[in-house]
Scaffold this active site. Structure first.
Site, mmCIF file in Angstrom:
data_model
loop_
_atom_site.group_PDB
_atom_site.id
_atom_site.type_symbol
_atom_site.label_atom_id
_atom_site.label_comp_id
_atom_site.label_asym_id
_atom_site.label_seq_id
_atom_site.Cartn_x
_atom_site.Cartn_y
_atom_site.Cartn_z
ATOM 1 N N ASN A 9 1.004 -1.098 0.239
ATOM 2 C CA ASN A 9 0.179 -0.379 0.071
ATOM 3 C C ASN A 9 0.381 0.783 0.127
ATOM 4 O OD1 ASN A 9 -1.796 2.031 0.481
ATOM 5 N ND2 ASN A 9 -2.382 1.227 2.470
ATOM 6 N N HIS A 95 -9.794 1.561 4.606
ATOM 7 C CA HIS A 95 -8.301 1.836 5.005
ATOM 8 C C HIS A 95 -8.691 2.718 6.476
ATOM 9 C CE1 HIS A 95 -4.448 2.748 6.412
ATOM 10 N NE2 HIS A 95 -3.562 1.455 5.475
ATOM 11 N N GLU A 97 -7.367 5.548 7.666
ATOM 12 C CA GLU A 97 -6.800 5.926 6.987
ATOM 13 C C GLU A 97 -8.096 6.691 5.884
ATOM 14 O OE1 GLU A 97 -2.897 5.630 5.349
ATOM 15 O OE2 GLU A 97 -2.188 5.154 7.450
ATOM 16 N N GLU A 167 -5.849 -4.815 10.386
ATOM 17 C CA GLU A 167 -5.195 -3.832 10.326
ATOM 18 C C GLU A 167 -4.799 -3.210 11.512
ATOM 19 O OE1 GLU A 167 -2.836 -2.977 7.366
ATOM 20 O OE2 GLU A 167 -4.684 -1.123 7.319
ATOM 21 N N SER A 212 2.820 -1.925 10.035
ATOM 22 C CA SER A 212 4.569 -1.930 10.702
ATOM 23 C C SER A 212 4.890 -3.582 10.444
ATOM 24 C CB SER A 212 4.996 -1.136 12.548
ATOM 25 O OG SER A 212 4.300 0.134 12.183
ATOM 26 N N GLY A 233 2.121 -0.954 3.931
ATOM 27 C CA GLY A 233 2.628 0.443 3.888
ATOM 28 C C GLY A 233 4.120 0.107 3.663
ATOM 29 N N GLY A 234 4.881 1.355 4.500
ATOM 30 C CA GLY A 234 5.681 2.237 4.556
ATOM 31 C C GLY A 234 6.905 0.537 4.054
HETATM 32 P P1 PGA Z 1 2.049 0.022 7.477
HETATM 33 O O1 PGA Z 1 0.678 0.648 7.424
HETATM 34 O O2 PGA Z 1 2.876 -1.090 6.968
HETATM 35 O O3 PGA Z 1 3.292 1.245 7.509
HETATM 36 O O4 PGA Z 1 1.797 0.059 8.941
HETATM 37 C C1 PGA Z 1 0.347 -0.535 6.925
HETATM 38 C C2 PGA Z 1 -0.813 -0.341 6.395
HETATM 39 O O5 PGA Z 1 -1.561 1.204 6.130
HETATM 40 O O6 PGA Z 1 -1.862 -0.582 4.576
#
Ligand code: PGA
Length: 251
Positions: A9, A95, A97, A167, A212, A233-234
């Protein structure tokens, strides 16, 4: 057997040059590994270039959001059929966010899920609790509500063509990963909740963990019996890290 999957992502990161470099490495390093186990979900403007880059590879692509509407005067929105024009396989739905910064409640998320499936896109339905909800002991209740709103609207059968991502909000982008046992406990809960509706669909459902995930912790998470891969994500923005996480799936 359940399908295993790692999805990147990208969120609102990247540019044409960086994307090209990132994909060059991912494409060459993952070439020859199992088909359809990997995907990247990218910002809308890059779908066309990502499609050009990834067609004829073993990596799929998708978007991070979609409108619940099919067409019309909805300035700034992007429909599921538009995502189809760019060969998307997946779209991330709900998601945290989107839920927290853009006001997407369970009903809107369910409408987006239906819109995605109406165009044969595979929704990656995100569910998860905040830290405050976990501390109050209502994690399962929250996840049940998130899941059941979708099942009530789209039917349990719809899960045959969907992926679920657990998540925990407190683990997203914070560096705090759920322990394998914490994640497994919720994954089992999700699978059992689906199982109350249809036991076979529950067994077949791909449930990803996100929050994470890094190259260093992917193996222990993916080793848990009900964790079928990850939403990353990251670490999906760093080619070597994403490749390492994808490779973990094959072990
Ligand atoms: P992250 O994000 O791996 O940076 O924690 C995961 C996501 O939001 O899908």
């Amino acid at each position: 057997m359940r399908k295993k999957l790692v999805v990147g992502n990208w969120k609102m990161y990247g540019n044409l040059i960086e994307n090209e470099q990132l994909l060059n490495t991912i494409v060459s390093d993952l070439a020859g590994l199992k088909i359809e186990q990997y995907a990247v979900c990218v910002p809308y403007p890059y779908l066309s270039s990502v499609q050009n880059k990834l067609k004829n590879t073993n990596i799929s692509w998708g978007a991070q959001n979609v409108s619940q509407y099919h067409k019309g005067a909805y300035t700034g929105e992007v429909s599921a059929s538009m995502l189809n024009d760019f060969g998307c396989t997946f779209v991330i739905i709900g998601h945290s966010e989107r839920r927290s910064f853009f006001g997407e409640n369970n009903d809107i998320v369910a409408e987006k899920y239906v819109a995605a499936q109406s165009e044969k896109l595979i929704p990656i339905l995100c569910v998860g609790e905040t830290l405050e909800q976990r501390d109050r002991g209502i994690t399962k209740q929250i996840i049940q509500e998130q899941l059941m709103t979708v099942i009530n609207k789209a039917g349990v059968e719809s899960l045959r063509k969907a992926v679920i991502a657990y998540e925990p909000v407190w683990a997203i982008g914070t560096g705090k990963t759920a322990t394998p046992n914490q994640a497994q406990e919720v994954h089992v809960f999700i699978r059992n909740s689906i199982g109350t509706q249809d036991i076979n669909i529950a067994k077949e459902s791909t449930i990803l963990y996100g929050g994470s995930v890094k190259a260093s912790n992917a193996a222990e998470l993916f080793a848990m019996p009900d964790i079928d891969g990850g939403l990353i994500g990251g670490a999906s923005l760093v080619a070597d890290d994403f490749v390492a996480i994808c490779n973990t799936l094959n072990n």
